[in-house]
Write an enzyme that holds these catalytic residues in place. Sequence first.
Site, PDB file in Angstrom:
ATOM      1  N   ARG A 197      13.289  -2.843  10.803  1.00 53.55           N
ATOM      2  CA  ARG A 197      12.394  -2.756  11.942  1.00 53.55           C
ATOM      3  C   ARG A 197      12.265  -4.116  12.626  1.00 53.55           C
ATOM      4  O   ARG A 197      12.260  -5.152  11.971  1.00 53.55           O
ATOM      5  CB  ARG A 197      11.007  -2.277  11.496  1.00 53.55           C
ATOM      6  CG  ARG A 197      11.041  -0.925  10.869  1.00 53.55           C
ATOM      7  CD  ARG A 197       9.684  -0.343  10.523  1.00 53.55           C
ATOM      8  NE  ARG A 197       8.584  -1.277  10.408  1.00 53.55           N
ATOM      9  CZ  ARG A 197       7.383  -0.922   9.968  1.00 53.55           C
ATOM     10  NH1 ARG A 197       7.155   0.324   9.600  1.00 53.55           N
ATOM     11  NH2 ARG A 197       6.407  -1.802   9.875  1.00 53.55           N
TER      12      ARG A 197
ATOM     13  N   ARG B 129       1.784 -10.094  13.258  1.00 54.91           N
ATOM     14  CA  ARG B 129       1.063  -8.971  12.657  1.00 54.91           C
ATOM     15  C   ARG B 129      -0.035  -9.477  11.726  1.00 54.91           C
ATOM     16  O   ARG B 129      -1.117  -8.886  11.657  1.00 54.91           O
ATOM     17  CB  ARG B 129       2.033  -8.075  11.885  1.00 54.91           C
ATOM     18  CG  ARG B 129       2.986  -7.284  12.777  1.00 54.91           C
ATOM     19  CD  ARG B 129       4.131  -6.691  11.982  1.00 54.91           C
ATOM     20  NE  ARG B 129       3.677  -5.699  11.014  1.00 54.91           N
ATOM     21  CZ  ARG B 129       4.464  -5.193  10.061  1.00 54.91           C
ATOM     22  NH1 ARG B 129       5.716  -5.613   9.935  1.00 54.91           N
ATOM     23  NH2 ARG B 129       3.995  -4.274   9.233  1.00 54.91           N
TER      24      ARG B 129
ATOM     25  N   ARG C 208      13.046  -6.304   3.883  1.00 51.75           N
ATOM     26  CA  ARG C 208      12.745  -4.878   3.788  1.00 51.75           C
ATOM     27  C   ARG C 208      13.530  -4.056   4.799  1.00 51.75           C
ATOM     28  O   ARG C 208      13.771  -4.475   5.925  1.00 51.75           O
ATOM     29  CB  ARG C 208      11.244  -4.646   4.024  1.00 51.75           C
ATOM     30  CG  ARG C 208      10.829  -3.188   3.845  1.00 51.75           C
ATOM     31  CD  ARG C 208       9.339  -3.009   3.960  1.00 51.75           C
ATOM     32  NE  ARG C 208       8.863  -3.076   5.341  1.00 51.75           N
ATOM     33  CZ  ARG C 208       7.631  -2.726   5.712  1.00 51.75           C
ATOM     34  NH1 ARG C 208       6.764  -2.318   4.806  1.00 51.75           N
ATOM     35  NH2 ARG C 208       7.271  -2.818   6.978  1.00 51.75           N
TER      36      ARG C 208
ATOM     37  N   LYS D   9       0.822  -1.210   0.000  1.00 50.73           N
ATOM     38  CA  LYS D   9       0.000   0.000   0.000  1.00 50.73           C
ATOM     39  C   LYS D   9       0.856   1.262   0.000  1.00 50.73           C
ATOM     40  O   LYS D   9       0.606   2.192  -0.766  1.00 50.73           O
ATOM     41  CB  LYS D   9      -0.930   0.007   1.211  1.00 50.73           C
ATOM     42  CG  LYS D   9      -1.885  -1.183   1.282  1.00 50.73           C
ATOM     43  CD  LYS D   9      -2.801  -1.086   2.484  1.00 50.73           C
ATOM     44  CE  LYS D   9      -2.054  -1.141   3.813  1.00 50.73           C
ATOM     45  NZ  LYS D   9      -1.354  -2.436   4.033  1.00 50.73           N
TER      46      LYS D   9
END
Length: 211
Positions: free
Chosen positions: A156, A167, A127, A13
């Site tokens: 992260r 998640r 990522r 997104k």
Amino acid sequence: MNLLLFGKPGAGKGTQAPKLAEALKLPTLATGDVLRQAVREGTPLGKKAKEYMDRGDLVPDDVILGIVGEALASPDYQRGVILDGVVRTVPQAEGLKQVLNGLNRKLDAVLSFEIDNDEIVQRLGGRTVCEKCQTPYTGRNAGEKCEKCGGTLVRRKDDEPDAIRNRLRVYEQQTAPVFDWYSRNGTRMATVQAVGTFDEVTKRALKALGR
């Protein structure tokens, strides 16, 4: 056009938002961006949000949606908007509808990015994000510099495999029902397969929107 981007964490997104914004000639609005702006500018709602943030608490939906509503009322978004990360729960979807109703506006479409969980684990596992502007990168190492602002890329903790799967479980419990809520409420739903090159996904998204 008022467009809401929807999908699992890591579905793309945030990457697709600026591409769609360019193609549709619309500005984007991300919750985190307008929240930080309100805090920086010291607006009444920004000060209220900062109180929660300083305590390490989650900012309540009514405060966040109030900040989103103030942003949407500005001239920048009068022609339409691409909403990214604004709705994660059914109560937030209900709250956003009230905000838009108060502005005599409505969502024209919800664009849902579809992707398998295994693909997400692989994607997010590789990522990094800029610690300054939060731009995500795939295939770039921590410590490298962001092409957008020059900040340092970091990995992260919530992009580790176990954290990603957690998640995804939270998404299925709290966020997935939002799709059904919008479907039941007559909002136009458009889906796009989110696996492929950035440009391929953008073309699919525009086609799903009839563009």
